[in-house]
Enzyme design. Structure first.
Site, short mmCIF file in Angstrom:
data_model
loop_
_atom_site.label_atom_id
_atom_site.label_comp_id
_atom_site.label_asym_id
_atom_site.label_seq_id
_atom_site.Cartn_x
_atom_site.Cartn_y
_atom_site.Cartn_z
N PHE A 125 0.82 -1.16 -0.04
CA PHE A 125 0.09 0.07 0.07
C PHE A 125 0.96 1.37 -0.06
O PHE A 125 1.50 1.35 1.15
CB PHE A 125 -0.89 -0.28 1.22
CG PHE A 125 -1.72 0.96 1.55
CD1 PHE A 125 -3.06 0.86 0.89
CD2 PHE A 125 -1.53 2.11 2.46
CE1 PHE A 125 -3.91 1.93 1.15
CE2 PHE A 125 -2.31 2.97 2.61
CZ PHE A 125 -3.65 3.07 2.15
N SER A 128 2.40 6.87 1.79
CA SER A 128 2.93 7.90 2.29
C SER A 128 4.32 8.71 1.23
O SER A 128 4.87 7.68 0.47
CB SER A 128 3.60 7.46 3.51
OG SER A 128 2.76 6.94 4.63
N SER A 134 1.59 12.24 7.44
CA SER A 134 0.19 12.32 8.18
C SER A 134 -0.54 13.44 7.26
O SER A 134 -1.94 13.25 7.08
CB SER A 134 0.37 13.10 9.54
OG SER A 134 1.39 12.38 10.44
N GLN A 279 2.48 -6.86 46.27
CA GLN A 279 1.18 -6.10 45.91
C GLN A 279 1.48 -5.10 44.91
O GLN A 279 0.29 -4.75 44.09
CB GLN A 279 0.58 -5.47 47.30
CG GLN A 279 -0.26 -6.27 48.09
CD GLN A 279 -1.13 -5.52 49.07
OE1 GLN A 279 -1.02 -4.57 49.27
NE2 GLN A 279 -1.98 -6.33 49.72
N GLY A 341 16.20 -7.33 34.58
CA GLY A 341 17.11 -7.26 33.56
C GLY A 341 16.70 -8.11 32.24
O GLY A 341 17.14 -7.77 31.21
N GLU A 364 -0.46 4.11 9.75
CA GLU A 364 -1.91 4.21 9.70
C GLU A 364 -2.86 5.34 10.43
O GLU A 364 -3.73 5.17 11.06
CB GLU A 364 -2.83 2.74 9.95
CG GLU A 364 -2.26 1.98 8.92
CD GLU A 364 -2.92 0.75 8.63
OE1 GLU A 364 -4.34 0.46 8.96
OE2 GLU A 364 -2.26 -0.37 8.25
N SER A 367 -0.99 8.54 16.76
CA SER A 367 -2.00 8.45 17.97
C SER A 367 -2.62 9.98 17.93
O SER A 367 -3.77 10.05 18.11
CB SER A 367 -1.37 8.20 18.97
OG SER A 367 -0.95 6.92 19.14
C1 FAD Z 1 7.28 0.71 10.19
C2 FAD Z 1 6.29 1.54 9.39
C3 FAD Z 1 5.68 1.13 8.40
C4 FAD Z 1 4.71 1.95 7.56
N1 FAD Z 1 4.00 1.33 6.26
C5 FAD Z 1 3.60 2.11 5.58
C6 FAD Z 1 2.88 1.45 4.22
O1 FAD Z 1 2.93 0.45 4.01
N2 FAD Z 1 2.53 2.50 3.64
C7 FAD Z 1 2.38 3.75 3.64
O2 FAD Z 1 1.69 4.43 2.82
N3 FAD Z 1 2.88 4.09 4.61
C8 FAD Z 1 3.53 3.54 5.72
N4 FAD Z 1 3.92 4.16 6.78
C9 FAD Z 1 4.10 5.61 7.09
C10 FAD Z 1 3.19 5.95 8.06
O3 FAD Z 1 1.87 6.13 7.77
C11 FAD Z 1 3.74 7.52 8.33
O4 FAD Z 1 4.87 7.26 9.12
C12 FAD Z 1 2.51 8.17 9.41
O5 FAD Z 1 1.47 8.62 8.51
C13 FAD Z 1 3.19 9.36 9.78
O6 FAD Z 1 3.89 10.29 8.93
P1 FAD Z 1 5.35 10.79 8.88
O7 FAD Z 1 6.38 9.68 9.38
O8 FAD Z 1 5.69 11.54 7.55
O9 FAD Z 1 5.31 11.63 10.17
P2 FAD Z 1 4.87 13.38 10.40
O10 FAD Z 1 3.88 13.46 9.41
O11 FAD Z 1 6.10 14.17 10.00
O12 FAD Z 1 4.09 13.20 11.65
C14 FAD Z 1 5.08 13.23 12.82
C15 FAD Z 1 4.23 13.59 14.07
O13 FAD Z 1 3.61 14.60 14.03
C16 FAD Z 1 2.49 14.52 14.98
N5 FAD Z 1 1.18 14.96 14.03
C17 FAD Z 1 1.13 14.66 12.90
N6 FAD Z 1 -0.16 15.15 12.44
C18 FAD Z 1 -0.59 15.73 13.53
C19 FAD Z 1 -1.99 16.41 13.77
N7 FAD Z 1 -3.02 16.55 12.83
N8 FAD Z 1 -2.33 16.56 15.07
C20 FAD Z 1 -1.11 16.61 16.00
N9 FAD Z 1 -0.08 16.06 15.74
C21 FAD Z 1 0.24 15.42 14.49
C22 FAD Z 1 2.47 13.18 15.54
O14 FAD Z 1 2.93 12.96 16.65
C23 FAD Z 1 3.40 12.49 14.31
O15 FAD Z 1 3.88 11.16 14.78
C24 FAD Z 1 4.82 3.44 7.61
C25 FAD Z 1 5.55 3.77 8.74
C26 FAD Z 1 6.26 3.00 9.66
C27 FAD Z 1 7.05 3.60 10.66
#
Ligand code: FAD
Length: 380
Positions: A125, A128, A134, A279, A341, A364, A367
């Site tokens: 898929f 990104s 994001s 506890q 450990g 996806e 948080s």
């Molecule tokens: C192991 C792994 C597998 C992946 N596999 C796929 C895949 O198969 N296909 C694919 O298309 N993508 C994939 N991704 C990409 C993933 O979807 C993106 O990493 C994710 O969407 C975040 O984008 P970014 O890394 O550019 O972080 P950024 O967009 O730069 O975001 C960084 C941080 O900013 C904060 N942030 C962002 N937006 C907001 C908001 N609106 N409000 C508040 N805080 C916010 C969050 O804390 C976020 O973690 C994968 C990522 C990883 C790490």
């Protein structure tokens, strides 16, 4: 032995319980696998899961079409993740990579599904990009119409199964409108000229992952999935199905962490008694069990709601993903603490869970993004 009492909840039908039992028995015999070569391990896992019939829920059965069963997808991810994170990953990508084709593909495009469901082709898929993770609607990759073809140029990154997939669902800007309404989805076979792996990416819980370069990749117009400009909507519909399943993978990791903790706390003697008797340890165990049940309720509420025919479960799926992944991180952290450990010793199961869980809180929809989604839905 993991708690299985949740299978009696009214969210499930008998076929779900039978499926979970059969899969668990298969996992006990076949997992975990050797992770030293993740490409080979994933190819092998897909082939073996396919042969055993466990990839069938990942895509529509073209001979007998019906909606994807989200409860089965969640149960499968939960069970696989409890035994081996890489097995969960291999299963999940068969669904995520073909979700757009299941939901919106033409009969010709859906011919791929027989192969992915049988474990004979791997899928990915590709949404990104380096500049838009994001902020998906801000993507740069262009798909330009040229006669009867589209020409794709740009980059995708963080693509799971990048480099080993046989087909990619790719999202690119076709420009019908600015932003989200100017994106379309395409089915791109991996051997299409111009599609290259620019870089393999190594992460804390390694799996096949790559940055892909699309150097004037030419596909016929019939490779478009759905209508021009519908790509963003298609991506969101796919995530609507699969987002709860990320929560279920986290739930599987958390359940395993609790199982390991119970075993450890029962067998480790400190101050003349099992760790269990302290506890403070009991307090940790209570919080772990509570987080697990609450996560499971949110996940299977979202899955059940979707399976009952809700067109979208945006709020339910966001809650399930956010809560289950964030709380699983806490549950696993407690497991590490109670293991002392050994919990940080490379190769120990709780050490690997500690690494496995982290990315689920980012991909996806991070948080923080889920919180934005929940707030918007709540304020509507
Ligand atoms: C192991 C792994 C597998 C992946 N596999 C796929 C895949 O198969 N296909 C694919 O298309 N993508 C994939 N991704 C990409 C993933 O979807 C993106 O990493 C994710 O969407 C975040 O984008 P970014 O890394 O550019 O972080 P950024 O967009 O730069 O975001 C960084 C941080 O900013 C904060 N942030 C962002 N937006 C907001 C908001 N609106 N409000 C508040 N805080 C916010 C969050 O804390 C976020 O973690 C994968 C990522 C990883 C790490």
């Amino acid at each position: 032995m993991a708690d299985r009492s949740f299978l009696d909840w009214p969210f499930f039908e008998q076929r779900h319980r039978d499926w979970a039992d059969r899969l668990d028995a298969w996992c006990a015999k076949n997992l975990p696998v050797d992770h030293s070569d993740v490409d080979a391990a994933c190819r092998d896992l897909v082939a073996r899961l396919g042969e055993a019939g466990f990839l069938k829920p990942t895509a529509v059965d073209t001979a007998n079409p019906g909606p994807l069963d989200v409860r089965t997808l969640c149960l499968t991810r939960e069970t696989l993740a409890r035994h081996d994170g890489l097995a969960d990953f291999a299963f999940a990508m068969q669904g995520l990579g073909t979700g757009a084709i299941s939901l919106f593909g033409t009969p010709e495009q859906q011919q791929w599904l027989d192969r992915t469901r049988a474990g004979k082709a791997l899928s990915a898929f590709a949404l990104s990009e380096p500049r838009s993770g994001s902020d998906v609607a801000n993507m740069d990759m262009a798909a330009t119409r040229d006669g009867g073809d589209y020409v794709l140029s740009g980059e995708k990154t963080w693509i799971s199964n990048g480099g080993i997939a046989d087909l990619y669902t790719v999202f690119a800007r076709t420009g019908e409108a600015p932003g989200a309404r100017g994106i379309s989805a395409f089915l791109v076979p991996a051997d299409t000229p111009g599609l290259e792996v620019a870089e393999r990416l190594d992460v804390i819980a390694p799996h096949p992952l790559a940055r892909l370069a699309f150097n004037d990749v030419r596909v016929p117009a019939s490779a478009m999935i759905g209508k021009p400009g519908d790509g963003f909507k298609i991506a969101m519909s796919v995530l609507d199905v699969f987002r709860s399943t990320v929560g279920s993978a986290a739930l599987g990791f958390a359940r395993r962490a609790l199982d390991e903790t119970l075993e450890r706390a029962g067998s480790r003697e400190l101050f003349g008694a099992p760790l269990f008797d302290l506890q403070m340890v009991q307090g940790h165990i209570a919080e772990m069990a509570l987080d697990i049940d609450a996560a499971a309720l949110l996940i299977y509420r979202a899955a059940w709601t979707k399976d009952m025919g809700a067109p979208r479960v945006t709020r339910e799926a966001a809650m399930a993903k956010l809560f289950a992944t964030d709380r699983a991180q806490e549950v696993i952290d407690k497991a590490v603490q109670i293991h002392g450990g050994d919990g940080v010793r490379r190769g120990h199961i709780v050490e690997s869970l500690y690494r496995e869980i982290r990315a689920l809180r980012i991909y996806e929809g991070a948080s923080d993004v889920q919180k934005v989604v929940i707030a918007r839905q709540t304020m509507k």
